[in-house]
Design a protein around this motif. Structure first.
Motif, PDB file in Angstrom:
ATOM      1  N   LYS A   1      -0.578   7.572   5.575  1.00 15.51           N
ATOM      2  CA  LYS A   1      -1.097   6.334   4.979  1.00 15.51           C
ATOM      3  C   LYS A   1      -1.012   5.173   5.961  1.00 15.51           C
TER       4      LYS A   1
ATOM      5  N   ARG B   1       0.804  -1.216   0.000  1.00 15.48           N
ATOM      6  CA  ARG B   1       0.000   0.000   0.000  1.00 15.48           C
ATOM      7  C   ARG B   1       0.839   1.269   0.000  1.00 15.48           C
ATOM      8  N   LEU B   2       2.150   1.118  -0.107  1.00 20.22           N
ATOM      9  CA  LEU B   2       3.037   2.267  -0.182  1.00 20.22           C
ATOM     10  C   LEU B   2       3.797   2.237  -1.488  1.00 20.22           C
TER      11      LEU B   2
ATOM     12  N   GLU C   1       7.717   6.060  -0.444  1.00 18.87           N
ATOM     13  CA  GLU C   1       7.118   5.912   0.879  1.00 18.87           C
ATOM     14  C   GLU C   1       7.711   4.718   1.612  1.00 18.87           C
TER      15      GLU C   1
ATOM     16  N   ARG D   1       3.294  11.881   3.944  1.00 15.06           N
ATOM     17  CA  ARG D   1       2.287  11.052   3.279  1.00 15.06           C
ATOM     18  C   ARG D   1       2.395   9.596   3.714  1.00 15.06           C
TER      19      ARG D   1
END
Length: 315
Positions: A231, A158-159, A163, A227
């Motif tokens: 997240k 999901r990154l 990130e 970010r």
């Protein structure tokens, strides 16, 4: 001894101003070290205070293991005491001991369980676990060493690539900075004296901010790091995190919006300690004065009690 023996129980209140102002005005590295050090000293003084109160307050109770000379009227006249307070200090001191042992045991058990879970994996610095629950945390080494970063595939999926770099840099900062030691110190301190709870909360936040700043510097982009933090907090809000308590986590519970807002601003001041005439500087001086007064009052009471009781104890 007088009232000095009671001061360490309430002097932790003098450290409350620095807990808030340190978060806002000090570099997270300096704030973490300051708050953890102050909390540890105040906790030791507070515990010593309870022990002294227990000794002087229970010397005349039947069945106590103290020498008979300690309960003589001359000694009681030289050492202020209160049997009610002395009796109350016994369960209070026992509660402090039990809470401290439980905290230390829980910390070691969590680390042991996490280490056993990784026993069959290659001994690399990063352990990627095929798990549908998103998480990432730093696992300190039992022996002197760098420790390991544990992350699930669900978190990585999901990154994006930048990130992910921020995530790994954040966890490396926890390991290289030995943040688990500061966290354990303030947890034990808060168990010793509830007045130190604000310092524990502030230290937990500052360790995360410290790692955030290290990650932002490694990635070279504060917005990317912000970010990534946001997240991770969103996707782990409802994820099962059982067994990870006590370990520094990328999406640690707490004031995540404040962490993100701090990353979206310019970096914290490089100066280690603030000027004396600023709000943070004044709060630092207040905390230092309270810590020094607590230590001095504890030493004064301990030395006075030792000298009086030594004179009353037959050779």
């Amino acid at each position: 001894m007088g009232v000095f023996v009671f001061l360490p129980l309430v002097l932790p209140l003098t450290a409350w101003p620095v807990a808030r102002l340190a978060e806002q005005h000090l570099h997270p590295r300096s704030a973490t070290r300051l708050l953890a050090g102050v909390a540890a000293v105040l906790a030791v003084c507070s515990t010593l205070c309870l022990a002294l109160i227990m000794v002087v307050g229970t010397a005349q109770l039947p069945g106590n293991p103290l020498p008979d000379g300690w309960s003589d009227p001359e000694v009681r006249a030289a050492v202020p005491y209160d049997e009610v307070v002395g009796r109350a200090a016994i369960p209070a001191l026992a509660a402090v001991a039990v809470a401290g042992v439980r905290t230390l045991w829980r910390h070691l058990r969590v680390r042991s369980r996490a280490t056993r879970a990784l026993a069959g994996l290659p001994g690399s610095r990063v352990a990627v676990l095929p798990d549908g629950a998103p998480y990432a945390y730093a696992l300190p080494a039992r022996r002197p060493g760098p420790g390991r970063i544990v992350v699930s595939t669900a978190m990585l999926d999901r990154l994006d690539s930048r990130e992910r770099r921020a995530l790994f840099a954040h966890e490396r900062a926890h390991l290289t900075g030995r943040h688990h030691r500061y966290l354990l110190a303030v947890q034990l301190a808060a168990r010793a004296n509830p007045f130190l709870l604000p310092l524990r909360t502030a230290t937990e936040f500052c360790t995360e901010r410290w790692a955030d700043e290290e990650a932002a510097q490694a990635v070279g982009d504060r917005r990317v790091t912000a970010r990534a933090v946001g997240k991770a907090a969103l996707i782990t809000r409802h994820a099962p995190m059982a067994g990870l308590a006590g370990l520094a986590s990328f999406a640690a519970p707490g004031p995540v919006p404040r962490r993100v807002a701090a990353l979206l601003r310019s970096g914290p001041p490089v100066r280690g300690w603030p000027p004396a005439l600023t709000p943070a500087g004044i709060a630092t001086l207040v905390a230092a004065a309270g810590t020094l007064a607590s230590a001095l009052s504890s030493v004064n009471a301990a030395v006075a009690l030792f000298l009086v009781l030594q004179a009353a104890t037959p050779l």
